[in-house]
Motif scaffolding. Structure first.
Motif, PDB file in Angstrom:
ATOM      1  N   VAL A 193     -20.386 -64.064  13.737  1.00 12.87           N
ATOM      2  CA  VAL A 193     -21.831 -64.149  13.976  1.00 12.87           C
ATOM      3  C   VAL A 193     -22.531 -64.645  12.722  1.00 12.87           C
ATOM      4  O   VAL A 193     -21.971 -64.629  11.620  1.00 12.87           O
ATOM      5  N   LEU A 194     -23.759 -65.073  12.900  1.00  8.02           N
ATOM      6  CA  LEU A 194     -24.565 -65.540  11.778  1.00  8.02           C
ATOM      7  C   LEU A 194     -24.856 -64.377  10.834  1.00  8.02           C
ATOM      8  O   LEU A 194     -25.409 -63.363  11.240  1.00  8.02           O
ATOM      9  N   ASN A 195     -24.459 -64.520   9.587  1.00 11.47           N
ATOM     10  CA  ASN A 195     -24.767 -63.549   8.536  1.00 11.47           C
ATOM     11  C   ASN A 195     -25.779 -64.149   7.580  1.00 11.47           C
ATOM     12  O   ASN A 195     -25.599 -65.293   7.125  1.00 11.47           O
ATOM     13  N   HIS A 196     -26.804 -63.406   7.237  1.00  4.28           N
ATOM     14  CA  HIS A 196     -27.776 -63.893   6.259  1.00  4.28           C
ATOM     15  C   HIS A 196     -27.120 -64.060   4.896  1.00  4.28           C
ATOM     16  O   HIS A 196     -27.393 -65.017   4.166  1.00  4.28           O
ATOM     17  N   GLY A 197     -26.261 -63.121   4.516  1.00  3.81           N
ATOM     18  CA  GLY A 197     -25.501 -63.246   3.284  1.00  3.81           C
ATOM     19  C   GLY A 197     -26.143 -62.633   2.060  1.00  3.81           C
ATOM     20  O   GLY A 197     -25.498 -62.492   1.015  1.00  3.81           O
ATOM     21  N   ASP A 198     -27.418 -62.244   2.157  1.00  2.00           N
ATOM     22  CA  ASP A 198     -28.107 -61.634   1.010  1.00  2.00           C
ATOM     23  C   ASP A 198     -29.246 -60.761   1.515  1.00  2.00           C
ATOM     24  O   ASP A 198     -30.410 -60.964   1.164  1.00  2.00           O
ATOM     25  N   ASP A 228     -22.116 -58.418   6.817  1.00  9.81           N
ATOM     26  CA  ASP A 228     -23.502 -58.646   6.411  1.00  9.81           C
ATOM     27  C   ASP A 228     -24.170 -57.341   6.000  1.00  9.81           C
ATOM     28  O   ASP A 228     -24.826 -57.261   4.955  1.00  9.81           O
ATOM     29  N   ILE A 229     -23.997 -56.310   6.813  1.00 10.98           N
ATOM     30  CA  ILE A 229     -24.640 -55.031   6.520  1.00 10.98           C
ATOM     31  C   ILE A 229     -24.018 -54.388   5.289  1.00 10.98           C
ATOM     32  O   ILE A 229     -24.703 -53.715   4.504  1.00 10.98           O
ATOM     33  N   SER A 230     -22.725 -54.600   5.082  1.00 11.87           N
ATOM     34  CA  SER A 230     -22.074 -54.071   3.889  1.00 11.87           C
ATOM     35  C   SER A 230     -22.658 -54.672   2.624  1.00 11.87           C
ATOM     36  O   SER A 230     -22.771 -54.000   1.590  1.00 11.87           O
ATOM     37  N   ARG A 231     -23.011 -55.951   2.677  1.00 14.98           N
ATOM     38  CA  ARG A 231     -23.667 -56.560   1.510  1.00 14.98           C
ATOM     39  C   ARG A 231     -25.009 -55.889   1.245  1.00 14.98           C
ATOM     40  O   ARG A 231     -25.398 -55.699   0.096  1.00 14.98           O
ATOM     41  N   MET A 232     -25.718 -55.542   2.304  1.00  3.81           N
ATOM     42  CA  MET A 232     -27.003 -54.873   2.132  1.00  3.81           C
ATOM     43  C   MET A 232     -26.812 -53.483   1.533  1.00  3.81           C
ATOM     44  O   MET A 232     -27.520 -53.096   0.586  1.00  3.81           O
ATOM     45  N   LYS A 237     -26.941 -49.611  -3.305  1.00  2.00           N
ATOM     46  CA  LYS A 237     -26.313 -48.713  -4.269  1.00  2.00           C
ATOM     47  C   LYS A 237     -26.890 -48.887  -5.672  1.00  2.00           C
ATOM     48  O   LYS A 237     -26.903 -47.943  -6.471  1.00  2.00           O
ATOM     49  N   PHE A 238     -27.358 -50.069  -5.986  1.00  3.10           N
ATOM     50  CA  PHE A 238     -27.868 -50.360  -7.322  1.00  3.10           C
ATOM     51  C   PHE A 238     -29.393 -50.313  -7.392  1.00  3.10           C
ATOM     52  O   PHE A 238     -29.962 -50.507  -8.464  1.00  3.10           O
ATOM     53  N   GLN A 239     -30.033 -50.062  -6.239  1.00  3.55           N
ATOM     54  CA  GLN A 239     -31.497 -50.074  -6.195  1.00  3.55           C
ATOM     55  C   GLN A 239     -32.114 -48.701  -5.962  1.00  3.55           C
ATOM     56  O   GLN A 239     -33.263 -48.465  -6.344  1.00  3.55           O
ATOM     57  N   TYR A 240     -31.380 -47.813  -5.324  1.00  2.09           N
ATOM     58  CA  TYR A 240     -31.937 -46.525  -4.930  1.00  2.09           C
ATOM     59  C   TYR A 240     -31.146 -45.368  -5.526  1.00  2.09           C
ATOM     60  O   TYR A 240     -29.954 -45.506  -5.819  1.00  2.09           O
ATOM     61  N   ASN A 241     -31.824 -44.215  -5.674  1.00  2.00           N
ATOM     62  CA  ASN A 241     -31.070 -43.013  -6.033  1.00  2.00           C
ATOM     63  C   ASN A 241     -30.324 -42.520  -4.789  1.00  2.00           C
ATOM     64  O   ASN A 241     -30.487 -43.068  -3.698  1.00  2.00           O
ATOM     65  N   ASP A 242     -29.521 -41.479  -4.950  1.00  2.00           N
ATOM     66  CA  ASP A 242     -28.641 -41.054  -3.858  1.00  2.00           C
ATOM     67  C   ASP A 242     -29.414 -40.688  -2.595  1.00  2.00           C
ATOM     68  O   ASP A 242     -29.021 -41.074  -1.484  1.00  2.00           O
ATOM     69  N   ASP A 243     -30.503 -39.941  -2.750  1.00  2.00           N
ATOM     70  CA  ASP A 243     -31.286 -39.515  -1.576  1.00  2.00           C
ATOM     71  C   ASP A 243     -31.933 -40.715  -0.885  1.00  2.00           C
ATOM     72  O   ASP A 243     -31.942 -40.808   0.348  1.00  2.00           O
ATOM     73  N   GLU A 244     -32.486 -41.620  -1.669  1.00  2.00           N
ATOM     74  CA  GLU A 244     -33.110 -42.811  -1.103  1.00  2.00           C
ATOM     75  C   GLU A 244     -32.074 -43.671  -0.392  1.00  2.00           C
ATOM     76  O   GLU A 244     -32.341 -44.214   0.690  1.00  2.00           O
ATOM     77  N   TYR A 245     -30.906 -43.797  -1.006  1.00  2.00           N
ATOM     78  CA  TYR A 245     -29.830 -44.591  -0.411  1.00  2.00           C
ATOM     79  C   TYR A 245     -29.456 -44.055   0.964  1.00  2.00           C
ATOM     80  O   TYR A 245     -29.362 -44.818   1.942  1.00  2.00           O
ATOM     81  N   VAL A 246     -29.252 -42.757   1.054  1.00  2.00           N
ATOM     82  CA  VAL A 246     -28.865 -42.136   2.325  1.00  2.00           C
ATOM     83  C   VAL A 246     -29.945 -42.354   3.373  1.00  2.00           C
ATOM     84  O   VAL A 246     -29.659 -42.709   4.523  1.00  2.00           O
ATOM     85  N   MET A 247     -31.206 -42.168   2.987  1.00  2.00           N
ATOM     86  CA  MET A 247     -32.307 -42.325   3.933  1.00  2.00           C
ATOM     87  C   MET A 247     -32.408 -43.763   4.445  1.00  2.00           C
ATOM     88  O   MET A 247     -32.485 -44.008   5.662  1.00  2.00           O
ATOM     89  N   CYS A 248     -32.376 -44.732   3.526  1.00  3.68           N
ATOM     90  CA  CYS A 248     -32.538 -46.140   3.914  1.00  3.68           C
ATOM     91  C   CYS A 248     -31.346 -46.617   4.742  1.00  3.68           C
ATOM     92  O   CYS A 248     -31.522 -47.267   5.786  1.00  3.68           O
ATOM     93  N   PHE A 268     -15.212 -49.162   7.543  1.00  2.00           N
ATOM     94  CA  PHE A 268     -14.960 -50.430   6.864  1.00  2.00           C
ATOM     95  C   PHE A 268     -15.897 -50.712   5.696  1.00  2.00           C
ATOM     96  O   PHE A 268     -15.627 -51.607   4.892  1.00  2.00           O
ATOM     97  N   GLU A 269     -16.973 -49.965   5.585  1.00  2.00           N
ATOM     98  CA  GLU A 269     -17.983 -50.257   4.560  1.00  2.00           C
ATOM     99  C   GLU A 269     -17.390 -50.276   3.160  1.00  2.00           C
ATOM    100  O   GLU A 269     -17.616 -51.228   2.392  1.00  2.00           O
ATOM    101  N   ASN A 270     -16.632 -49.258   2.781  1.00  2.00           N
ATOM    102  CA  ASN A 270     -16.096 -49.203   1.420  1.00  2.00           C
ATOM    103  C   ASN A 270     -15.134 -50.355   1.143  1.00  2.00           C
ATOM    104  O   ASN A 270     -15.130 -50.928   0.042  1.00  2.00           O
ATOM    105  N   THR A 271     -14.326 -50.729   2.144  1.00  2.00           N
ATOM    106  CA  THR A 271     -13.396 -51.840   1.945  1.00  2.00           C
ATOM    107  C   THR A 271     -14.149 -53.134   1.666  1.00  2.00           C
ATOM    108  O   THR A 271     -13.776 -53.911   0.777  1.00  2.00           O
ATOM    109  N   PHE A 272     -15.224 -53.367   2.408  1.00  2.00           N
ATOM    110  CA  PHE A 272     -16.054 -54.543   2.143  1.00  2.00           C
ATOM    111  C   PHE A 272     -16.705 -54.445   0.762  1.00  2.00           C
ATOM    112  O   PHE A 272     -16.863 -55.459   0.067  1.00  2.00           O
ATOM    113  N   HIS A 273     -17.079 -53.236   0.343  1.00  2.00           N
ATOM    114  CA  HIS A 273     -17.690 -53.074  -0.975  1.00  2.00           C
ATOM    115  C   HIS A 273     -16.719 -53.448  -2.092  1.00  2.00           C
ATOM    116  O   HIS A 273     -17.144 -53.955  -3.137  1.00  2.00           O
TER     117      HIS A 273
END
Length: 306
Positions: A193-198, A228-232, A237-248, A268-273
């Motif tokens: 499928v079409l991935n935005h990529g960023d 695509d979602i794994s890239r997001m 991980k580098f923009q939010y603290n732990d609580d914000e990350y979980v919420m978003c 699969f998320e961690n493998t893509f990370h």
């Protein structure tokens, strides 16, 4: 610089058949040179590409057409050209959408949830656009028939660059590759499928009504939806603290849905990370961000063995 502005003005007036009123260079734009052009009180974006081969020829025109066909908001494209003798690396002319990018907005908890709810619904629509093949899109047909084939080739490309920079040894990257590719085989049946990529707030325009539009499709590829979602979530991980990350992250996943999204993202998320992390390590080599990226990369590799 003066000659460049004259050339931009001439090119835009030639394409728009109207006089350019103002040209303003946008600062803090990585990789490419971007200008905001005013023509008859209407704003446009003129982008000059740094690389002759990226984005691939035909890709942005193809994507713009597919978004319009599927009634997904986007900036209307007026020109993409790599045949101009002056702008030999290529240029893009498109409309400048109203509003501001979401990275300029301070969200509280409720606004943050509303933002990621809307973004999830928008990305769900985009991920319903299927593309033939995986990888580099070009004019509409991607470069590889197999997801694993492309992931394998791309991993080798990134690994080679890291080895040449003497940041990793070959054997350690081969061992990581075995684990990554073996795990990703379990999602090989997912459609391309079409991935935005960023996917990040800097690439989301929000207008005065709170409506969202994705911009900057230069990094778009054909993968499965999880990539695509794994890239997001990697970016989060580098923009939010732990609580914000979980919420978003959780708000997005609760409101994301396509016909093929019944596979567990968590599996699969961690493998893509890990795979994405290698790409970022290569990009951030010899930059201040490298050490922070390396710390998280090691965490994701450790999780492969759990």
């Amino acid at each position: 610089m003066e000659e460049l502005i004259i050339r931009i003005r001439k090119k835009v007036e030639e394409l728009m058949h109207a006089k350019v009123d103002d040209i303003e260079k946008l600062e803090n734009v990585p990789n490419n040179s971007v200008y905001k052009i005013l023509v008859e009180n209407k704003p446009y974006i003129f982008k000059i590409y740094k690389q002759r081969t990226w984005p691939e020829d035909g890709k942005l025109i193809f994507i713009n057409r597919k978004l319009i066909e599927n009634h997904i908001g986007c900036a209307k494209m007026f020109a993409f050209d790599r045949n101009d003798s002056f702008f030999h690396t290529g240029f893009l002319l498109e409309e400048c959408l109203p509003g501001v990018t979401a990275d300029q907005i301070v969200f509280d908890s409720e606004l943050g949830k509303e933002f990621y709810k809307k973004l999830a619904r928008l990305v769900s629509k985009i991920h319903r656009i299927q593309i033939e093949g995986f990888g580099y899109i070009g004019s509409g047909i991607a470069s590889n028939n197999s997801f694993i084939e492309f992931m394998n080739d791309k991993y080798d490309e990134i690994a080679k660059a890291l080895i040449n920079k003497k940041l990793f040894d070959k054997n350690s990257l081969l061992e990581i590759k075995k684990q990554v590719i073996n795990r990703l085989r379990f999602c090989e049946s997912l459609p391309s499928v079409l991935n935005h990529g960023d996917l990040s707030t800097k690439n989301v325009m929000m207008d005065k009504h709170g409506e969202l539009t994705l911009i900057d499709w230069d990094d778009a590829m054909s993968y499965n939806w999880i990539a695509d979602i794994s890239r997001m979530t990697y970016w989060m991980k580098f923009q939010y603290n732990d609580d914000e990350y979980v919420m978003c992250r959780n708000t997005f996943m609760e409101h994301y849905s396509t016909d093929s999204s019944n596979i567990d993202f968590n599996a699969f998320e961690n493998t893509f990370h890990v795979w994405i992390g290698l790409d970022h390590l290569n990009y951030h080599a010899n930059k201040p961000q490298y050490e922070e990226t390396l710390v998280y990369f090691k965490e994701t590799v450790d999780k492969l063995n759990l």
